[in-house]
Motif scaffolding. Sequence first.
Motif, short mmCIF file in Angstrom:
data_model
loop_
_atom_site.label_atom_id
_atom_site.label_comp_id
_atom_site.label_asym_id
_atom_site.label_seq_id
_atom_site.Cartn_x
_atom_site.Cartn_y
_atom_site.Cartn_z
N ASP A 40 -61.72 -46.81 -88.63
CA ASP A 40 -62.47 -45.63 -88.19
C ASP A 40 -63.82 -46.08 -87.64
O ASP A 40 -64.24 -47.23 -87.79
CB ASP A 40 -62.63 -44.61 -89.32
N GLY A 41 -64.49 -45.16 -86.96
CA GLY A 41 -65.72 -45.50 -86.27
C GLY A 41 -66.79 -46.06 -87.16
O GLY A 41 -67.52 -46.99 -86.78
N ASP A 42 -66.94 -45.52 -88.38
CA ASP A 42 -67.98 -46.00 -89.28
C ASP A 42 -67.74 -47.45 -89.69
O ASP A 42 -68.68 -48.24 -89.79
CB ASP A 42 -68.05 -45.11 -90.52
N ARG A 43 -66.48 -47.81 -89.91
CA ARG A 43 -66.17 -49.19 -90.30
C ARG A 43 -66.37 -50.14 -89.13
O ARG A 43 -66.80 -51.28 -89.31
CB ARG A 43 -64.75 -49.27 -90.84
N ILE A 44 -66.05 -49.70 -87.92
CA ILE A 44 -66.32 -50.52 -86.74
C ILE A 44 -67.83 -50.76 -86.61
O ILE A 44 -68.28 -51.89 -86.40
CB ILE A 44 -65.77 -49.85 -85.47
N ASP A 45 -68.61 -49.68 -86.76
CA ASP A 45 -70.06 -49.81 -86.67
C ASP A 45 -70.59 -50.76 -87.73
O ASP A 45 -71.49 -51.57 -87.46
CB ASP A 45 -70.73 -48.44 -86.81
N ALA A 46 -70.04 -50.67 -88.95
CA ALA A 46 -70.50 -51.54 -90.03
C ALA A 46 -70.19 -53.00 -89.73
O ALA A 46 -71.00 -53.90 -90.00
CB ALA A 46 -69.86 -51.11 -91.35
N LYS A 106 -65.52 -59.27 -94.29
CA LYS A 106 -66.14 -58.26 -95.14
C LYS A 106 -65.70 -56.84 -94.80
O LYS A 106 -65.45 -56.02 -95.70
CB LYS A 106 -67.66 -58.36 -95.04
N HIS A 107 -65.56 -56.54 -93.52
CA HIS A 107 -65.37 -55.15 -93.13
C HIS A 107 -63.96 -54.82 -92.65
O HIS A 107 -63.60 -53.65 -92.58
CB HIS A 107 -66.39 -54.77 -92.05
N VAL A 108 -63.18 -55.82 -92.31
CA VAL A 108 -61.80 -55.57 -91.91
C VAL A 108 -60.85 -55.92 -93.05
O VAL A 108 -59.88 -55.22 -93.31
CB VAL A 108 -61.44 -56.36 -90.64
N GLY A 109 -61.15 -57.00 -93.74
CA GLY A 109 -60.32 -57.38 -94.87
C GLY A 109 -60.34 -58.87 -95.07
O GLY A 109 -60.57 -59.64 -94.13
N GLU A 110 -60.13 -59.29 -96.31
CA GLU A 110 -60.16 -60.71 -96.62
C GLU A 110 -59.15 -61.46 -95.77
O GLU A 110 -57.98 -61.08 -95.68
CB GLU A 110 -59.86 -60.93 -98.10
N ALA A 151 -68.28 -61.12 -90.71
CA ALA A 151 -68.20 -59.68 -90.48
C ALA A 151 -66.76 -59.19 -90.59
O ALA A 151 -66.48 -58.13 -91.18
CB ALA A 151 -68.78 -59.34 -89.12
N LEU A 152 -65.83 -59.94 -90.04
CA LEU A 152 -64.42 -59.54 -90.09
C LEU A 152 -63.88 -59.59 -91.51
O LEU A 152 -63.18 -58.68 -91.96
CB LEU A 152 -63.60 -60.43 -89.17
N GLY A 164 -55.18 -61.11 -81.96
CA GLY A 164 -55.07 -59.66 -81.81
C GLY A 164 -56.39 -58.94 -82.03
O GLY A 164 -57.39 -59.53 -82.41
N ASP A 165 -56.37 -57.65 -81.79
CA ASP A 165 -57.55 -56.80 -81.92
C ASP A 165 -57.80 -56.53 -83.40
O ASP A 165 -57.04 -55.83 -84.06
CB ASP A 165 -57.31 -55.49 -81.17
N LYS A 166 -58.89 -57.08 -83.92
CA LYS A 166 -59.18 -56.96 -85.35
C LYS A 166 -59.89 -55.66 -85.70
O LYS A 166 -60.05 -55.35 -86.87
CB LYS A 166 -60.04 -58.15 -85.80
#
Length: 269
Positions: free
Chosen positions: A232-238, A163-167, A160-161, A225-227
């Motif tokens: 934004d909220g939509d990316r956190i939800d995803a 894909k949605h936070v970054g490689e 999940a991290l 750290g906090d990943k």
Amino acid sequence: MSPKTAKPVAFADRYQSVLVPVIFEHWARELIRRSAPQAGEHVLDLACGTGVVTREVAKLGLNLGSQVAVDHSADMLKVARRLGSPDAHDIEWLQAAVGALPFEDGRFDLAYCQQALQFFPDRLAALGELHRVMKKGGRVAFCVQQGLAVNPMLRAQARALDKHVGEGAGSAVRAICGLPDGDELRSLFEDAGFTDIEVESVTLSLHHPDARAFAAGAMGGMHTGDKLSGLDGDRIDAAIEEFLTGLGDCYDGTAMRFPHVSNVVLATA
């Protein structure tokens, strides 16, 4: 508060509130069960974090010789001191590096280290230093996370991290699984001078009643750290939805129940 509006929480506080009740309390009890501390013994909690092992030992009500907990992080120790223990008021909480422990030779009868050896910059040097401060015949009990392949909760987090936070964002999770091999563990303890080494693969079945809340807390509170902060909220939800989907059969739509697999090491100084 939703993840979109919640105020930032310091890592040590998040670690204590999210990860300790679900994961680390259970491993602390497992290590204590296997090592059976005795009255009069001098006990060390190495890389103690927020002090869960020390507090669980204190709950036994033994008349220990001493209880000492060491961590390199002032923030972790601040939480540990704040929580303290109603069962023991003379615990020493000390900030020190694992490779330079501030104790005389042969100080301790029993030492614990849970889910931390994989993070030590020089594992062999740290184990050698631990061996130095143990009494001859003293016991140590460690648990060390196994790999993502057998730990579906961590595997879901890493994916999940990434894909949605970054490689590479999942590298903090993969670091948790950075020392998965039992044979390598055995060799490290042997090279540090320990004997009677037992390495056993142990699986605990762990549970959280609100998987979505756990996901927000856990992915927002990794060791590096906090990943999720800054998204934004939509990316956190995803990212949270990806984590929940990745849990597969470990998620029932609300709660999560998952195997947590580690190597447990018992050895003698």
